[in-house]
Scaffold this active site. Sequence first.
Site, short mmCIF file in Angstrom:
data_model
loop_
_atom_site.label_atom_id
_atom_site.label_comp_id
_atom_site.label_asym_id
_atom_site.label_seq_id
_atom_site.Cartn_x
_atom_site.Cartn_y
_atom_site.Cartn_z
N HIS A 187 5.75 13.11 -26.46
CA HIS A 187 4.57 13.17 -25.60
C HIS A 187 4.07 11.74 -25.41
O HIS A 187 3.64 11.11 -26.38
CB HIS A 187 3.45 14.00 -26.25
CG HIS A 187 3.56 15.46 -25.99
ND1 HIS A 187 2.58 16.36 -26.34
CD2 HIS A 187 4.53 16.18 -25.38
CE1 HIS A 187 2.95 17.57 -25.98
NE2 HIS A 187 4.13 17.50 -25.40
N LYS B 215 -0.02 16.64 -35.99
CA LYS B 215 -1.11 15.74 -35.65
C LYS B 215 -1.82 15.30 -36.91
O LYS B 215 -1.85 16.02 -37.91
CB LYS B 215 -2.02 16.56 -34.72
CG LYS B 215 -3.28 15.95 -34.28
CD LYS B 215 -3.83 16.72 -33.08
CE LYS B 215 -4.86 15.88 -32.40
NZ LYS B 215 -5.39 16.44 -31.19
N ASP C 23 3.82 12.93 -30.62
CA ASP C 23 2.84 12.54 -29.59
C ASP C 23 2.31 11.15 -29.96
O ASP C 23 1.85 10.94 -31.09
CB ASP C 23 1.71 13.58 -29.57
CG ASP C 23 0.65 13.31 -28.52
OD1 ASP C 23 0.17 12.17 -28.44
OD2 ASP C 23 0.28 14.26 -27.80
N ASP D 85 1.21 13.51 -21.88
CA ASP D 85 0.05 14.19 -22.44
C ASP D 85 -1.17 13.28 -22.43
O ASP D 85 -1.44 12.57 -23.39
CB ASP D 85 0.35 14.66 -23.87
CG ASP D 85 -0.70 15.65 -24.37
OD1 ASP D 85 -1.58 16.03 -23.57
OD2 ASP D 85 -0.65 16.03 -25.55
N ASP E 245 -7.24 9.49 -31.06
CA ASP E 245 -6.42 10.37 -30.22
C ASP E 245 -7.18 10.73 -28.93
O ASP E 245 -7.60 11.85 -28.74
CB ASP E 245 -6.09 11.63 -31.03
CG ASP E 245 -5.34 12.66 -30.23
OD1 ASP E 245 -4.48 12.26 -29.42
OD2 ASP E 245 -5.61 13.87 -30.40
N ASP F 127 -6.21 10.40 -25.67
CA ASP F 127 -5.43 10.86 -24.51
C ASP F 127 -5.73 10.08 -23.23
O ASP F 127 -5.85 10.66 -22.16
CB ASP F 127 -5.63 12.36 -24.30
CG ASP F 127 -5.11 13.17 -25.46
OD1 ASP F 127 -3.89 13.25 -25.61
OD2 ASP F 127 -5.93 13.70 -26.24
N TRP G 158 1.48 23.94 -30.38
CA TRP G 158 0.52 23.08 -31.09
C TRP G 158 -0.73 23.91 -31.38
O TRP G 158 -1.25 24.60 -30.50
CB TRP G 158 0.12 21.86 -30.23
CG TRP G 158 -1.07 21.16 -30.82
CD1 TRP G 158 -1.09 20.41 -31.94
CD2 TRP G 158 -2.43 21.20 -30.33
NE1 TRP G 158 -2.36 19.97 -32.20
CE2 TRP G 158 -3.20 20.43 -31.22
CE3 TRP G 158 -3.05 21.79 -29.23
CZ2 TRP G 158 -4.57 20.24 -31.05
CZ3 TRP G 158 -4.42 21.61 -29.06
CH2 TRP G 158 -5.16 20.85 -29.96
N HIS H 156 -0.95 10.76 -31.98
CA HIS H 156 -1.24 11.61 -33.14
C HIS H 156 -1.09 10.96 -34.51
O HIS H 156 -0.90 11.63 -35.51
CB HIS H 156 -0.37 12.87 -33.07
CG HIS H 156 -0.86 13.82 -32.04
ND1 HIS H 156 -0.37 15.09 -31.90
CD2 HIS H 156 -1.82 13.69 -31.11
CE1 HIS H 156 -1.00 15.70 -30.90
NE2 HIS H 156 -1.87 14.85 -30.41
N GLU I 105 4.46 20.68 -32.67
CA GLU I 105 3.77 19.39 -32.56
C GLU I 105 2.72 19.22 -33.64
O GLU I 105 1.76 20.00 -33.72
CB GLU I 105 3.11 19.30 -31.18
CG GLU I 105 2.36 17.98 -30.95
CD GLU I 105 1.77 17.91 -29.55
OE1 GLU I 105 1.77 18.93 -28.82
OE2 GLU I 105 1.28 16.82 -29.17
C1 LIG Z 1 -2.82 20.39 -24.17
C2 LIG Z 1 -1.74 20.03 -25.15
O1 LIG Z 1 -1.19 21.14 -25.73
C3 LIG Z 1 -2.25 19.12 -26.23
O2 LIG Z 1 -2.65 17.91 -25.63
C4 LIG Z 1 -1.29 18.83 -27.37
O3 LIG Z 1 -0.02 18.48 -26.90
C5 LIG Z 1 -1.89 17.74 -28.16
O4 LIG Z 1 -1.40 16.65 -28.11
C6 LIG Z 1 -3.12 18.00 -28.91
O5 LIG Z 1 -3.69 16.87 -29.39
MN MN Z 2 0.58 16.26 -27.30
#
Ligand SMILES: C[C@H](O)[C@H](O)[C@@H](O)C(=O)CO
Ligand code: MN
Length: 424
Positions: free
Chosen positions: A291, A233, A264, A331, A299, A301, A189, A267, A231
């Site tokens: 993810h 986004k 993810d 994630d 986003d 997390d 990513w 994303h 990945e």
């Molecule tokens: C740390 C990871 O590589 C990261 O979270 C990635 O997976 C992602 O989702 C970035 O937004």
């Molecule tokens: Mn991710």
Amino acid sequence: MPTSKQITAAYKLAQQRYADLGVDTEAAIAKALAVPISLHCWQADDVRGLETPKDGVAGGGIMATGGHPGRARNGDEMRADISMALALLPGAHRLNLHAFYAETGDKVVERDAIEPKHFSRWLDWAQSEDLGLDFNPTYFAHPLANSGYTLSSADDEIRNFWIQHGKASRKIAQHFAKKLKSPCVNNHWVADGAKDDPQDRFGPRQRLAAAYDEIFADKSISAKHCVDAVEGKLFGIGSEAYTVGSQEFYSNYALTRDKVLCLDLGHYHPTESVADKVSAHLEFHKKLLLHTSRPMRWDSDHVVTLDDAVRNLFLEIARGDAWDRIYVALDFFDASINRVAAYVTGTRATRQAILCGLLDIFPPMAKEQRAFQPHEPLAFMELTRALPWGAVWDELCRRANVPAGADWLDDVAAYESQVLLNRD
Ligand SMILES: C[C@H](O)[C@H](O)[C@@H](O)C(=O)CO
Ligand SMILES: [Mn+2]
């Protein structure tokens, strides 16, 4: 909290209730325990990495916020915290490492020069915990990422540095896979993009595709060992207007280069359903890396909870019987709460969603080839939510010898007072 006897009694009733609907709870428990979930190492230290002491931000479009005490400050503390979380988690797990968690002692080793030996302590620990390892090149949190472009940079020196890093990551992934006799998912990513509208959207995407082609050209790496994933986004912090590695870019890239596409949950637009994407992608892609995350308005997390997005994702996997076509990884990163509790909450929620998928009543109904009236699927979906899956979950925990209910909070509290609060 329920006793072992109470758990079993409640389970027996639930088992019958599901059996009446054609669902085999024994098979669901066995499968739910067997699906490996890859724990991301970066929740333990708020995505800081072990290279040099840094303050706060990870850089490159992601950021852990909060100042709860007890953050792991080195590899040993990370491993101890993750071991603590693992002791409270049912089922099969892997560890998902990022390249900037290399342990190089006093020596500074640049990312284009990292080697398997710099991860030997992680490998030894993974062996002792009986974990497979997954890997990620770290294309962020580095001075050569400050321009906002890494693999898609127009600067040959910068781009080549990151290409070498990508190549190095695959050698490490292959090494892990061989040592642990388990394929290693190596997820790429990049945060590349622009805060405001760029005049050129073509150039960076052409360079990104070419850079990946160069990284993946190394024929000494076998897809049997190193399973490369990519990945995409929608946007990130600092790449609000233009994300080079968008969903469309990576979907096409993965399909044409036989790579695994990573989806993810954080994303996409907040109203987009990732569950709906699964059947569309699996019509063409061989496998997906998932993810699990929780995007709170954006986003962000957040720690995974058993929300509709995660539940629907695994219902979809169950309905398509696609368990062998996915890799599951976590994630999320929250620095505002106890980080071991974050791991336990998010990992349990992900496995609960897997279990709920396996307890879905539609696959057995489909075998009967039942013709539904137009109003019926909705009614049955509502019924599914009300079924006693919690009793099956408690039984799953009992069999895995980990606390059911919220009993694990006592273990986390003890660990916090005895270990975490002694850290500066
Ligand atoms: C740390 C990871 O590589 C990261 O979270 C990635 O997976 C992602 O989702 C970035 O937004
Ligand atoms: Mn991710």
